[in-house]
Design a protein around this motif. Sequence first.
Motif, short mmCIF file in Angstrom:
data_model
loop_
_atom_site.label_atom_id
_atom_site.label_comp_id
_atom_site.label_asym_id
_atom_site.label_seq_id
_atom_site.Cartn_x
_atom_site.Cartn_y
_atom_site.Cartn_z
N SER A 63 16.44 60.54 103.32
CA SER A 63 16.19 59.91 101.94
C SER A 63 14.69 59.38 101.96
N GLY A 115 23.22 57.71 102.12
CA GLY A 115 22.84 58.93 102.00
C GLY A 115 21.43 59.06 102.63
N PRO A 118 22.49 62.75 107.04
CA PRO A 118 23.66 63.40 107.50
C PRO A 118 24.12 62.55 108.51
N GLU A 168 29.91 59.34 105.11
CA GLU A 168 29.19 60.57 104.73
C GLU A 168 29.78 61.22 103.19
N ARG A 172 28.28 61.98 99.83
CA ARG A 172 28.38 63.16 99.09
C ARG A 172 28.78 63.16 97.89
N GLU A 173 29.91 62.70 97.88
CA GLU A 173 30.46 62.53 96.52
C GLU A 173 30.09 61.68 95.24
N LYS A 175 26.40 61.54 95.18
CA LYS A 175 25.25 62.29 95.30
C LYS A 175 24.17 61.21 95.52
N TRP A 179 21.85 63.73 99.54
CA TRP A 179 22.98 64.43 98.95
C TRP A 179 22.85 64.39 97.38
N SER A 180 21.46 64.04 96.99
CA SER A 180 21.46 63.98 95.51
C SER A 180 21.02 65.23 95.07
N ASP A 182 21.61 69.62 95.44
CA ASP A 182 22.36 70.64 96.04
C ASP A 182 21.81 71.03 97.11
N LEU A 183 22.39 71.16 98.56
CA LEU A 183 21.57 71.74 99.55
C LEU A 183 21.35 73.25 99.52
#
Length: 185
Positions: A63, A115, A118, A168, A172-173, A175, A179-180, A182-183
């Motif tokens: 990030s 975030g 990973p 993690e 992810r949950e 965002k 993870w903000s 979509d990968l």
Amino acid sequence: MIRQPIFLILFSFLIINSCIGQEMKKPLKISEFKFDGIFGGNLNYPNFVYCLLGSGFFRTPSSDNVDSLIKDWLKKHPDANVFSVSAINSQVIKIIYCWVIDGQDTLNNFLIKNGCFPGGTMIRPKTWDEMDTREKELYDESDEKPNVKVFVDKETYENFIEQIKSAELYARENKLGVWSKDLEE
């Protein structure tokens, strides 16, 4: 005789190496370190590079706020300790994967929960004996085996990895950070 000084030099080298190994097993004060992002240094060990990530630190997504989050966390935790997890030795430098801990608060976990990276980046490098045949084949015959030493016991390490998995999942949950988006984009 000439043999005596050579023996003395060899003996001194072994003692110094042994002391450094012992030093790796006990925590060091964060006040002895200067971190620049995920990498840190300690004036007492100028040939050691401390890293907050165990693997993938050169190519991992991160990030934009990593450096500021590290600085803020360190400022809020002046009594934290640096624990050596594992070390990769080369001829010139030793890279030490470390955990920075203050009581129940861990900088490494904080970074994953926000975030910044990973969770897989917190996995320590494997020793040669831990690698499977396929992993060992990645090293051709001209390369040396990776020289990895581990300083934490298996149970402590596994407990830490479980915390990282939870951190993690939280990132992810919610965002956060890497993870903000979509990968899949």
